[in-house]
Structure formats: C-alpha cells, structure tokens
Design an enzyme around this catalytic site. Structure first.
Site, PDB file in Angstrom:
ATOM      1  CG  HIS A 144      -2.349  -0.027   0.950  1.00 23.02           C
ATOM      2  ND1 HIS A 144      -2.944  -1.060   0.438  1.00 23.02           N
ATOM      3  CD2 HIS A 144      -3.352   0.974   1.073  1.00 23.02           C
ATOM      4  CE1 HIS A 144      -4.241  -0.843   0.056  1.00 23.02           C
ATOM      5  NE2 HIS A 144      -4.451   0.232   0.652  1.00 23.02           N
ATOM      6  CG  ASN A 201      -2.307   1.988  -2.239  1.00 17.74           C
ATOM      7  OD1 ASN A 201      -1.096   1.728  -2.661  1.00 17.74           O
ATOM      8  ND2 ASN A 201      -2.858   2.725  -1.526  1.00 17.74           N
TER       9      ASN A 201
END
Length: 378
Positions: free
Chosen positions: A193, A199
């Site tokens: 992330h 993401n």
C-alpha cells in the site's frame, strides 16, 4: 520482506494447464476472426475492466457508459467524479496496453509513480500526493464500520525499501508460472500500500500488465478485473485479502490467494471465449437479416452493437465503418424509418436501441447466458 511464492498443488497445475490451453485457443481464434468482430470485443473488454475495477472502489459507471466516455462522448449521464475516475483509469490502462510488447521495458519506481499520477493526478493534494509514496500511515477500513481498521499498511518508513524489493523481484526471472507471478505481484503491491490512495486499482493493473507482458494474448483479453468486479467475486476478493491478517505479515502461506486467482483466470477465459462465440453467432444472424431485407452489409456493425450492448451512437458507427457524418446519419435514419431501430434523446445525446422490427433471433442469441465452470470442482 515479500510473501514467498507457495508451491503449487497437483490441482493448481491441472487448472493452469487448462488455462494455458484455453488462452492459446482464444489467441488462435482471435487471429483468424474478422477484425470487425474483434474490434468491438476489444473495446468492450477494456471498458468492462475499467468499469469493474472502479466499481470495487465505489465508482459506479456501466460498461456501456465507459465505452461512450472512451469514445469521447460528452453527453453521458454520469457524475463528474465518476467521469474523472473513469477517464483517468482508462488513460492509465491505455498506456499499460502499449507496454505489452515494449522491447526495452523494465519495472522501476519511476514507472509505478508515473502510472499512479495518471490514475490519481486529478486528486493530487499536499496531504494525499499523487505519483509519490505516501507520507504517513494508511488504513483500509471495515466496510461495516469505518472506525475499525480492517488492514493497517506497513510503516511509512519501510515503504521505499519494500518497493525496491518488489521492483527487484519483478525484474528478476524465476521458474514460477507467469500467471502465478502476476498474482503474487498483485498481492505484494496491495499489501505494501505505497500510496495514499489508488492502491487497489494500481495492484490490479500491475497484474494486468504482467499478464499482457507474457505475450500470449493482447492486453484487452488478459485482465481479470471484470471478473473481480462481479459482486460475489468482489466479496470473495476482499475476504481473501482479509485472510492475510490486519497487518503486513509476509512470512505466511498464501496458497489460497493463488487458488483464488487461478479460478479468476480460468473463469475469465471462459467468459471471453463465450462472448466471442456469442458475438460471432449474433453477427451471422444479423448478416442474414441484412441480406434478406436488402440492407447494406455495413449496417450490421450498428445492429451488432445494439444486440450486444443495448444501444449504438452515430459517432461509434461512423468511426467503425469509416463513414462520413452524412452517410452514418442516413443509414441510422433509414433503419429508424424501417422500425429496426428507435432513437432515444436529441441531437448530441442521441443513441439508438432495438425497434419493433429488430430481428428477434439476434437478440435471443445475444441474451443467452452462459454457465461458468469452477475449475477446482471437477
């Protein structure tokens, strides 16, 4: 540290072998199918992937509306936010598609952050920068209670080293099957992330890029994002990610993630094959209808869009057949007069749907659902 790639089971190997056979067969069929048939399918699959991946993040735009936005249509009834997210993701995916055969290609921090800017640049702020690693903690909140963190990403100080490790891993060949490597890359990136936002879509697009780079199928036929975007599959996707735990613990067995992705590859290949077969049958039925009623063969392109997608716009028909504005307008006007098509809306926003004299056999063929097989059940 990244997740270790788990050893494959005999069942995994069997499923992978089936996927390889299906993808090679699909490649051959695409190469031998008239480009008019496959051009529309390519555009549909790209739009379907964009719509599905965005829907996972809460941006709801139908596949046909995504197609219209990609075509440059302005009068599409979507919110400005959904329009911006759709066009940003499509631009990034279009660039990814061009990389599938780049000779001097390599993964890098610069590539990742450039792709992220394409995706999130319109949302760039000092607090949530686009095209740069995040500057603080990031959490994936529980869908049922946003005050609960379902996942807490690795500490911000570890992100540069983890991303360097990922880039090194991506640029190093190993003996893992390319589809397994692509699944692992998705898991690595979504778990690290590294950005403040975007993401999930970045991780899914990385998987698409890696599959496309394998070279078996064109990028439009390689993505599993449409499969992941189906409601039941999205729930399973989140459950599978949640199974990795609430924090980054890479030293664990992720065999279930591989099985989940192999199922996705297999069923998406079934879906694409089914749509290609159905598209061909619909085209054949519409060609017979055009010949029997004295219509020019070129109008089959417009009728095919109506049967398969539910509507057609003048601009799409004009581009697909290389017609002048006047020719396209005349054809659609004649089809309307013959009650084959019905216009909806006015001027620029107008599109055409099936009229009372549209050939019902073609609609029946287009609307026939297919059954997907679970590759691990047999």
């Amino acid at each position: 540290m990244l997740y270790p790639t788990p050893p494959r089971t005999p069942a995994d190997d069997r499923v992978l072998a089936e996927i390889d056979v299906m993808r090679q067969a699909l490649r051959h069929q695409i190469q031998t199918t008239p480009s008019k048939w496959t051009a529309g399918l390519r555009k549909f699959l790209t739009a379907d992937a964009v719509a599905a991946s965005n829907s996972i993040e809460g941006f709801k735009v139908s596949t046909i509306d995504v197609e219209d936005l990609i075509d440059g249509e302005r009068d599409v009834e979507v919110s400005e936010e959904n329009r911006d997210e759709t066009l940003a993701y499509e631009r990034m995916m279009a660039y990814i598609q061009t990389l599938h055969d780049a000779q001097d290609f390599s993964y890098s921090k610069g590539l990742f952050n450039a792709l992220h800017w394409m995706l999130q640049g319109h949302r760039h702020t000092a607090r949530r920068p686009a095209g740069q690693w995040r500057r603080g903690p990031v959490y994936v909140t529980d869908a049922r209670d946003p005050s609960i963190a379902a996942y807490t990403a690795p500490d911000v100080d570890t992100v540069p080293a983890l991303m360097k490790e990922l880039v090194d891993w991506l640029d190093t060949d190993d003996d893992a099957h390319p589809l397994v490597r692509a699944a692992m890359a998705h898991l690595h990136l979504v778990s690290i992330h590294p950005w403040a936002d975007g993401n999930g879509r970045m991780s899914r697009s990385l998987q698409t890029l890696m599959i496309a780079r394998e070279g078996v199928l064109a990028p439009e036929f390689s993505s599993i994002e449409a499969w992941l975007g189906r409601p039941g599959n999205t729930w399973e996707y989140y459950r599978e990610l949640a199974g990795r735990g609430p924090t980054y613990v890479p030293d664990q067995d992720v065999a279930s993630w591989i099985r989940f992705n192999l199922t996705a590859y297999h069923q998406q290949a079934q879906t694409v094959q089914g749509r290609l077969d159905r598209s061909g049958r619909v085209w054949g039925a519409l060609s017979e209808f055009a010949a029997a009623t004295g219509l020019d063969e070129r109008v089959v392109t417009a009728l095919h869009d109506v049967a398969m997608a539910g509507r057609v716009r003048r601009s799409r028909y004009e581009e697909a057949e290389g017609l002048s504005l006047q020719q396209a307008q005349r054809d659609l006007r004649d089809l309307t007069t013959a009650q084959v098509l019905v216009p909806v809306g006015r001027t620029r926003a107008r599109y055409y749907t099936a009229g009372p004299r549209f050939p019902q056999p073609a609609l029946d063929l287009a609307g026939t659902p297919m059954t997907l097989r679970d590759p691990y059940s047999g």
